[in-house]
Enzyme design. Structure first.
Site, PDB file in Angstrom:
ATOM      1  N   SER A   5       0.826  -1.199   0.000  1.00  0.00           N
ATOM      2  CA  SER A   5       0.000   0.000   0.000  1.00  0.00           C
ATOM      3  C   SER A   5       0.864   1.253   0.000  1.00  0.00           C
ATOM      4  O   SER A   5       0.339   2.349  -0.104  1.00  0.00           O
ATOM      5  CB  SER A   5      -0.909  -0.002   1.230  1.00  0.00           C
ATOM      6  OG  SER A   5      -0.153  -0.225   2.388  1.00  0.00           O
ATOM      7  N   ASN A  47      -4.186   6.142  -1.033  1.00  0.00           N
ATOM      8  CA  ASN A  47      -3.701   6.495   0.306  1.00  0.00           C
ATOM      9  C   ASN A  47      -3.276   7.957   0.402  1.00  0.00           C
ATOM     10  O   ASN A  47      -3.285   8.538   1.483  1.00  0.00           O
ATOM     11  CB  ASN A  47      -2.586   5.556   0.749  1.00  0.00           C
ATOM     12  CG  ASN A  47      -3.174   4.280   1.317  1.00  0.00           C
ATOM     13  OD1 ASN A  47      -4.205   4.315   1.982  1.00  0.00           O
ATOM     14  ND2 ASN A  47      -2.552   3.153   1.034  1.00  0.00           N
TER      15      ASN A  47
HETATM   16  N1  CAA Z   1     -13.478 -10.352   4.633  1.00  0.00           N
HETATM   17  C1  CAA Z   1     -14.291 -10.766   3.633  1.00  0.00           C
HETATM   18  N2  CAA Z   1     -15.557 -10.353   3.506  1.00  0.00           N
HETATM   19  C2  CAA Z   1     -16.018  -9.503   4.439  1.00  0.00           C
HETATM   20  C3  CAA Z   1     -15.235  -9.051   5.520  1.00  0.00           C
HETATM   21  C4  CAA Z   1     -13.926  -9.505   5.585  1.00  0.00           C
HETATM   22  N3  CAA Z   1     -13.081  -9.095   6.550  1.00  0.00           N
HETATM   23  N4  CAA Z   1     -15.982  -8.204   6.264  1.00  0.00           N
HETATM   24  C5  CAA Z   1     -17.192  -8.139   5.688  1.00  0.00           C
HETATM   25  N5  CAA Z   1     -17.204  -8.918   4.591  1.00  0.00           N
HETATM   26  C6  CAA Z   1     -18.318  -9.116   3.659  1.00  0.00           C
HETATM   27  C7  CAA Z   1     -19.461  -9.833   4.297  1.00  0.00           C
HETATM   28  O1  CAA Z   1     -19.306 -11.234   4.206  1.00  0.00           O
HETATM   29  C8  CAA Z   1     -20.628  -9.344   3.434  1.00  0.00           C
HETATM   30  O2  CAA Z   1     -20.617 -10.082   2.215  1.00  0.00           O
HETATM   31  P1  CAA Z   1     -21.986 -10.529   1.534  1.00  0.00           P
HETATM   32  O3  CAA Z   1     -22.726  -9.248   1.236  1.00  0.00           O
HETATM   33  O4  CAA Z   1     -21.570 -11.262   0.312  1.00  0.00           O
HETATM   34  O5  CAA Z   1     -22.683 -11.351   2.545  1.00  0.00           O
HETATM   35  C9  CAA Z   1     -20.240  -7.914   3.068  1.00  0.00           C
HETATM   36  O6  CAA Z   1     -18.826  -7.824   3.308  1.00  0.00           O
HETATM   37  C10 CAA Z   1     -20.925  -6.887   3.941  1.00  0.00           C
HETATM   38  O7  CAA Z   1     -20.621  -7.219   5.282  1.00  0.00           O
HETATM   39  P2  CAA Z   1     -21.581  -6.936   6.502  1.00  0.00           P
HETATM   40  O8  CAA Z   1     -22.993  -6.977   6.025  1.00  0.00           O
HETATM   41  O9  CAA Z   1     -21.199  -7.821   7.623  1.00  0.00           O
HETATM   42  O10 CAA Z   1     -21.167  -5.510   7.008  1.00  0.00           O
HETATM   43  P3  CAA Z   1     -21.286  -4.102   6.358  1.00  0.00           P
HETATM   44  O11 CAA Z   1     -22.428  -3.967   5.436  1.00  0.00           O
HETATM   45  O12 CAA Z   1     -21.171  -3.204   7.515  1.00  0.00           O
HETATM   46  O13 CAA Z   1     -19.962  -3.968   5.460  1.00  0.00           O
HETATM   47  C11 CAA Z   1     -17.684  -3.504   5.071  1.00  0.00           C
HETATM   48  C12 CAA Z   1     -18.696  -4.197   5.985  1.00  0.00           C
HETATM   49  C13 CAA Z   1     -17.752  -4.138   3.671  1.00  0.00           C
HETATM   50  C14 CAA Z   1     -16.326  -3.741   5.667  1.00  0.00           C
HETATM   51  C15 CAA Z   1     -18.075  -1.977   4.983  1.00  0.00           C
HETATM   52  O14 CAA Z   1     -18.155  -1.424   6.252  1.00  0.00           O
HETATM   53  C16 CAA Z   1     -17.093  -1.168   4.172  1.00  0.00           C
HETATM   54  O15 CAA Z   1     -17.135  -1.126   2.943  1.00  0.00           O
HETATM   55  N6  CAA Z   1     -16.174  -0.458   4.890  1.00  0.00           N
HETATM   56  C17 CAA Z   1     -15.157   0.352   4.271  1.00  0.00           C
HETATM   57  C18 CAA Z   1     -14.025  -0.527   3.841  1.00  0.00           C
HETATM   58  C19 CAA Z   1     -12.901   0.265   3.243  1.00  0.00           C
HETATM   59  O16 CAA Z   1     -12.920   1.471   3.103  1.00  0.00           O
HETATM   60  N7  CAA Z   1     -11.865  -0.471   2.860  1.00  0.00           N
HETATM   61  C20 CAA Z   1     -10.661   0.115   2.327  1.00  0.00           C
HETATM   62  C21 CAA Z   1      -9.666   0.258   3.422  1.00  0.00           C
HETATM   63  S1  CAA Z   1      -8.213   1.006   2.857  1.00  0.00           S
HETATM   64  C22 CAA Z   1      -7.306  -0.268   2.277  1.00  0.00           C
HETATM   65  O17 CAA Z   1      -7.637  -1.428   2.329  1.00  0.00           O
HETATM   66  C23 CAA Z   1      -6.053   0.061   1.602  1.00  0.00           C
HETATM   67  C24 CAA Z   1      -4.923   0.558   2.376  1.00  0.00           C
HETATM   68  O18 CAA Z   1      -3.868   0.631   1.787  1.00  0.00           O
HETATM   69  C25 CAA Z   1      -5.005   0.994   3.761  1.00  0.00           C
END
Ligand code: CAA
Length: 289
Positions: free
Chosen positions: A117, A188
């Site tokens: 990242s 980022n």
């Molecule tokens: N691994 C795999 N799948 C996951 C998971 C995980 N850790 N956490 C949640 N999921 C999946 C669930 O299984 C669910 O899938 P289905 O719809 O197929 O059943 C889906 O995500 C939605 O999960 P939930 O209903 O339990 O929860 P939610 O609706 O609150 O969503 C979230 C959870 C997808 C994490 C959501 O909160 C989100 O999009 N958050 C923001 C994530 C984000 O911004 N990520 C980028 C981070 S920055 C990065 O990664 C790069 C870096 O360099 C730092």
């Protein structure tokens, strides 16, 4: 069929492997010891089971996907790969050492990609004799859910390597964007000042953690507030990226807030340590303080 080798079976590596097997690719997933590789495979199996339980995937498709997953502790197995994606811990010396070893093991035409990242792709490429076939493929967490794939061209990355990475991204059903190899790449560079500003606001007592997060969730329609997101990504990972951006660009807007550094020093790393801006149970669910 493309033979993909994923180095590292942590959150990101297992997520990349899961996405690849579900999309029909053959994947060798490598970790340094049996316990770590088994944990990665168990996590993938649990997530696919949950897809079946939710009626999103049938059991036969799950079994076929799992049959395409080949766990190993052998790095030499990368000798059979067309494409390697490295997703080990975010440490430049460890990654450079791994790229050097992969360069000697892999066929000359194999492409070596990094999920880093923040580490410059050009620096990783310089550890190999094939800098034209080294590229960044930065996935977002949770990998099976997030659509974006940030593709980073190192200084020497060839057009053919870029085309192959875009093609692999399409096979994984991700939506790619391409970035030059400057600190923080595209995402980022935007995310770090945003999360840091939230941490400064908390540190200066401008709002409670709940109100700061609700501000972004309800006012900006972000799925998570910036403090929740910091906990989700890992505060140590976020601090590392801040330091890379600050070192690389010498712009104070990327400097880590003192509260962030203090929390990391205290071992409060977010979800993975059970405590960050919020508290978490071992399964990652939020619990009251
Ligand atoms: N691994 C795999 N799948 C996951 C998971 C995980 N850790 N956490 C949640 N999921 C999946 C669930 O299984 C669910 O899938 P289905 O719809 O197929 O059943 C889906 O995500 C939605 O999960 P939930 O209903 O339990 O929860 P939610 O609706 O609150 O969503 C979230 C959870 C997808 C994490 C959501 O909160 C989100 O999009 N958050 C923001 C994530 C984000 O911004 N990520 C980028 C981070 S920055 C990065 O990664 C790069 C870096 O360099 C730092």
């Amino acid at each position: 069929m493309t033979q993909l080798f994923v180095a590292g079976a942590g959150l990101m590596g297992a997520g990349i492997a899961q996405t690849a097997i579900v999309n029909g690719l053959d994947v060798t997933l490598r970790e340094v010891d049996e316990a770590l590789v088994n944990r990665g495979v168990d996590n993938i199996r649990k997530r696919l089971d949950s897809q079946v339980a939710k009626g999103r995937m049938d059991a036969a498709a799950r079994d076929a996907a799992l049959a395409r997953l080949h766990p190993t502790t052998s790095l030499e197995a990368a000798g059979r790969a067309d494409f390697v994606i490295e997703a080990i811990t975010e440490n430049v010396d460890l990654k450079r050492e791994l790229f050097k070893r992969l360069d000697s093991i892999c066929r000359p035409d194999t492409i070596l990609a990094s999920n880093t990242s923040s580490i410059p792709i050009t620096r990783l490429a310089a550890a190999t004799k094939r800098p034209d076939r080294v590229i960044g493929m930065h996935f977002f967490s949770p990998v099976p859910v997030m659509e974006l794939l940030e593709i980073i061209r190192g200084r020497e990355t060839s057009e053919a390597t870029l085309a192959a990475a875009l093609e692999l991204g399409r096979k994984l059903h991700k939506k790619p964007i391409t970035s030059l190899d400057y600190p923080g790449f595209i995402v980022n560079r935007m995310l770090v000042p945003f999360v840091n500003e939230a941490i400064w606001a908390l540190m200066q007592g401008i709002g409670s953690r709940e109100d700061i997060d609700a501000g972004a969730r309800l006012g900006l329609r972000h799925p998570m507030g910036p403090l929740e997101l910091g906990d989700f990504v890992g505060l140590d990972v976020h601090l590392y990226i801040c330091d890379v951006l600050y070192e690389g660009l010498k712009d104070p807007k990327f400097a880590a807030p003192p509260l962030l550094r203090q929390m990391v020093e205290a071992g409060h790393l977010g979800r993975k340590s059970g405590r960050g801006f919020y508290r978490y149970a071992p399964d990652g669910t939020r619990v009251p303080d």
